[in-house]
Design a protein around this motif. Sequence first.
Motif, PDB file in Angstrom:
ATOM      1  N   VAL A  29      80.727  -6.196  72.696  1.00  8.50           N
ATOM      2  CA  VAL A  29      79.315  -5.961  73.017  1.00  8.50           C
ATOM      3  C   VAL A  29      78.521  -7.248  72.742  1.00  8.50           C
ATOM      4  CG1 VAL A  29      77.238  -4.688  72.336  1.00  8.50           C
ATOM      5  CG2 VAL A  29      79.404  -3.484  72.600  1.00  8.50           C
ATOM      6  N   GLY A  30      77.735  -7.657  73.719  1.00  8.99           N
ATOM      7  CA  GLY A  30      76.923  -8.873  73.586  1.00  8.99           C
ATOM      8  C   GLY A  30      77.614 -10.127  74.093  1.00  8.99           C
ATOM      9  N   GLU A  31      78.901 -10.014  74.429  1.00  3.46           N
ATOM     10  CA  GLU A  31      79.637 -11.207  74.874  1.00  3.46           C
ATOM     11  C   GLU A  31      79.313 -11.527  76.337  1.00  3.46           C
ATOM     12  OE1 GLU A  31      84.225 -12.902  75.023  1.00  3.46           O
ATOM     13  OE2 GLU A  31      83.854 -10.961  74.070  1.00  3.46           O
ATOM     14  N   LEU A  32      79.211 -12.832  76.622  1.00  2.00           N
ATOM     15  CA  LEU A  32      78.971 -13.273  77.997  1.00  2.00           C
ATOM     16  C   LEU A  32      80.260 -13.089  78.793  1.00  2.00           C
ATOM     17  CD1 LEU A  32      76.917 -14.781  79.941  1.00  2.00           C
ATOM     18  CD2 LEU A  32      78.123 -16.865  79.303  1.00  2.00           C
ATOM     19  N   VAL A  33      80.198 -12.288  79.847  1.00  2.00           N
ATOM     20  CA  VAL A  33      81.382 -12.075  80.700  1.00  2.00           C
ATOM     21  C   VAL A  33      81.486 -13.245  81.678  1.00  2.00           C
ATOM     22  CG1 VAL A  33      82.497 -10.506  82.353  1.00  2.00           C
ATOM     23  CG2 VAL A  33      81.210  -9.568  80.423  1.00  2.00           C
ATOM     24  N   PHE A  34      80.373 -13.557  82.356  1.00  2.00           N
ATOM     25  CA  PHE A  34      80.313 -14.772  83.185  1.00  2.00           C
ATOM     26  C   PHE A  34      78.868 -15.089  83.541  1.00  2.00           C
ATOM     27  CE2 PHE A  34      80.530 -11.430  86.391  1.00  2.00           C
ATOM     28  CZ  PHE A  34      79.795 -11.890  87.472  1.00  2.00           C
ATOM     29  N   ALA A  35      78.647 -16.329  83.948  1.00  2.00           N
ATOM     30  CA  ALA A  35      77.327 -16.767  84.433  1.00  2.00           C
ATOM     31  C   ALA A  35      77.502 -17.189  85.888  1.00  2.00           C
ATOM     32  CB  ALA A  35      76.817 -17.928  83.601  1.00  2.00           C
ATOM     33  N   CYS A  36      76.444 -17.005  86.669  1.00  2.00           N
ATOM     34  CA  CYS A  36      76.531 -17.323  88.100  1.00  2.00           C
ATOM     35  C   CYS A  36      75.220 -17.979  88.550  1.00  2.00           C
ATOM     36  CB  CYS A  36      76.774 -16.032  88.887  1.00  2.00           C
ATOM     37  SG  CYS A  36      76.831 -16.245  90.684  1.00  2.00           S
ATOM     38  N   PRO A  37      75.268 -19.247  88.994  1.00  2.00           N
ATOM     39  CA  PRO A  37      74.034 -19.853  89.519  1.00  2.00           C
ATOM     40  C   PRO A  37      73.652 -19.178  90.839  1.00  2.00           C
ATOM     41  CG  PRO A  37      75.918 -21.306  89.862  1.00  2.00           C
ATOM     42  CD  PRO A  37      76.434 -20.133  89.100  1.00  2.00           C
ATOM     43  N   ALA A  38      72.358 -19.180  91.153  1.00  2.00           N
ATOM     44  CA  ALA A  38      71.933 -18.571  92.427  1.00  2.00           C
ATOM     45  C   ALA A  38      72.480 -19.388  93.591  1.00  2.00           C
ATOM     46  CB  ALA A  38      70.414 -18.525  92.485  1.00  2.00           C
ATOM     47  N   TYR A  39      72.970 -18.688  94.619  1.00  2.00           N
ATOM     48  CA  TYR A  39      73.372 -19.374  95.848  1.00  2.00           C
ATOM     49  C   TYR A  39      72.108 -19.901  96.514  1.00  2.00           C
ATOM     50  CZ  TYR A  39      75.195 -20.091 100.582  1.00  2.00           C
ATOM     51  OH  TYR A  39      75.538 -20.649 101.785  1.00  2.00           O
ATOM     52  N   SER A  40      71.092 -19.049  96.531  1.00  2.00           N
ATOM     53  CA  SER A  40      69.782 -19.429  97.067  1.00  2.00           C
ATOM     54  C   SER A  40      68.736 -18.554  96.389  1.00  2.00           C
ATOM     55  CB  SER A  40      69.765 -19.210  98.583  1.00  2.00           C
ATOM     56  OG  SER A  40      68.634 -19.837  99.141  1.00  2.00           O
ATOM     57  N   TYR A  41      67.519 -19.060  96.231  1.00  2.00           N
ATOM     58  CA  TYR A  41      66.497 -18.296  95.500  1.00  2.00           C
ATOM     59  C   TYR A  41      65.113 -18.751  95.941  1.00  2.00           C
ATOM     60  CZ  TYR A  41      66.336 -22.622  92.775  1.00  2.00           C
ATOM     61  OH  TYR A  41      66.234 -23.941  92.396  1.00  2.00           O
ATOM     62  N   VAL A  42      64.121 -17.924  95.597  1.00  2.00           N
ATOM     63  CA  VAL A  42      62.738 -18.271  95.927  1.00  2.00           C
ATOM     64  C   VAL A  42      61.804 -17.678  94.867  1.00  2.00           C
ATOM     65  CG1 VAL A  42      62.516 -16.279  97.508  1.00  2.00           C
ATOM     66  CG2 VAL A  42      60.990 -18.219  97.775  1.00  2.00           C
ATOM     67  N   LEU A  43      60.854 -18.484  94.411  1.00  2.00           N
ATOM     68  CA  LEU A  43      59.869 -18.022  93.430  1.00  2.00           C
ATOM     69  C   LEU A  43      58.825 -17.170  94.141  1.00  2.00           C
ATOM     70  CD1 LEU A  43      58.817 -18.501  90.359  1.00  2.00           C
ATOM     71  CD2 LEU A  43      57.227 -20.107  91.414  1.00  2.00           C
ATOM     72  N   THR A  44      58.445 -16.056  93.534  1.00  2.00           N
ATOM     73  CA  THR A  44      57.435 -15.199  94.151  1.00  2.00           C
ATOM     74  C   THR A  44      56.078 -15.920  94.183  1.00  2.00           C
ATOM     75  OG1 THR A  44      56.549 -12.953  94.190  1.00  2.00           O
ATOM     76  CG2 THR A  44      56.712 -13.973  92.030  1.00  2.00           C
ATOM     77  N   VAL A  45      55.302 -15.678  95.227  1.00  2.00           N
ATOM     78  CA  VAL A  45      54.011 -16.356  95.428  1.00  2.00           C
ATOM     79  C   VAL A  45      53.068 -16.135  94.242  1.00  2.00           C
ATOM     80  CG1 VAL A  45      51.942 -16.358  96.907  1.00  2.00           C
ATOM     81  CG2 VAL A  45      54.210 -16.301  97.938  1.00  2.00           C
ATOM     82  N   ASN A  46      53.104 -14.925  93.647  1.00  2.00           N
ATOM     83  CA  ASN A  46      52.193 -14.601  92.536  1.00  2.00           C
ATOM     84  C   ASN A  46      52.428 -15.429  91.282  1.00  2.00           C
ATOM     85  OD1 ASN A  46      51.178 -12.639  94.186  1.00  2.00           O
ATOM     86  ND2 ASN A  46      52.320 -10.968  93.255  1.00  2.00           N
TER      87      ASN A  46
END
Length: 435
Positions: A29-46
């Motif tokens: 419990v609490g252990e990092l299984v894996f990390a994944c960088p975003a393939y593509s992303y966008v910040l919301t306008v707000n």
Amino acid sequence: MKNEGIEGTEKFLSPDRGRGLRAVRHFAVGELVFACPAYSYVLTVNERGAHCEHCFTRKEDLSKCGKCKQAYYCNVDCQRGDWPMHKLECVAMCAYGENWCPSETVRLVARIIMKQRVTTERTPSERLLLLKEFEAHLDKMDSEKEEMNQADIAALHHFYSRHISDLPNDQALTELFAQVNCNGFTIEDEELSHLGSAVFPDVALMNHSCSPNVIVTYKGTVAEVRAVQEINPGEEIFNSYIDLLYPTEDRRERLLDSYFFMCQCTECTTRSKDKAKMEIRKLSSPPEPKEIQSMVLYAKNVIEEFRRAKHYKSPSELLEMCELSLEKMGAIFADTNVYMLHMMYQAMGVCLYMQDWDGAMSYGEKIVQPYSVHYPAYSLNVASMYLKLGRLYLGLEKKSQGVKALKKALDIMEVAHGKDHHYVAEVKREIVEQK
């Protein structure tokens, strides 16, 4: 990049669920299984101006783009890093001015198209699953979803055709939008405020359970998957696709509508939490099943009506709507009933917006305990509620209550976000400042 897989896990064919992810070693419990960088992303306008467009860091004194004056960055490195994607919008935002209004999904798809053009190999986000392998479920879409898809395609052409030469044909775009709608993620902060949208192919490989053994949190634009239950070798790794507050029937309806499957997880087959979630007020003469059914229907309608009303009603009208519905539902439902909690949560949000701190606090106090019962352990919804309450208490100079609530948030966050996350450091700092 060659296909190296994710250490400690493997892709496999899950019975009745299609492909999935399973553990090949033990995860605590609490252990990092894996990390994944975003393939593509966008910040919301707000969130423009509050977060860096490139790395999503929240800070003051960000520098704005000199051309469009709408995108903000930590520094020159972040601005340069984001330029391949931002240039898509920069010129268009200057040209369209206030008429620039593509939806977040349209903005994300435009970025995916650009990324696919320059990417020939597997990306670090696709160690186990390629974005082009996403399910689209086109055969299961109803006419309403098809119409929304067509509207998105029209918006993509309208806002981007001048800036992206030879867009894919309509059939390819229909599939891409459907893939993103089924497999996209919303990036949220520690209080579950919406920061943006992204695709994380490897994270999308995990199947759903209403009693998940992992949780997904975000560090900037990287998704981190941590165990919230012990996971043994050979066990499937399950994430939750939806808000788990609601009773089985509602969850199944939502999963069927958005993800096109009927959930058969242990929680859905045993319905172990449904009785508590649908708690009825203790009355001298209990309501008839018909009355309860009719109140559930009213609750579902008012939730939908409120969602629409947010776009055109004033905060005071929205608060009145919450109060009236709570009064009506309260004749049959107990305060711990999830439909009551839903409207209390909306009311709390309106109070926060109106800076009615006492009103927000009184709703938060009614919500937090039942949330701890209805949600699974280490739930972000429970952590964010303790966090909001703790910060409200401190703002209202209720120091000991504030510290107590922040510590409860921290207990969950250290498991869900990891002990080294900057959100965890922030909360620790807030606690130390009170000493």
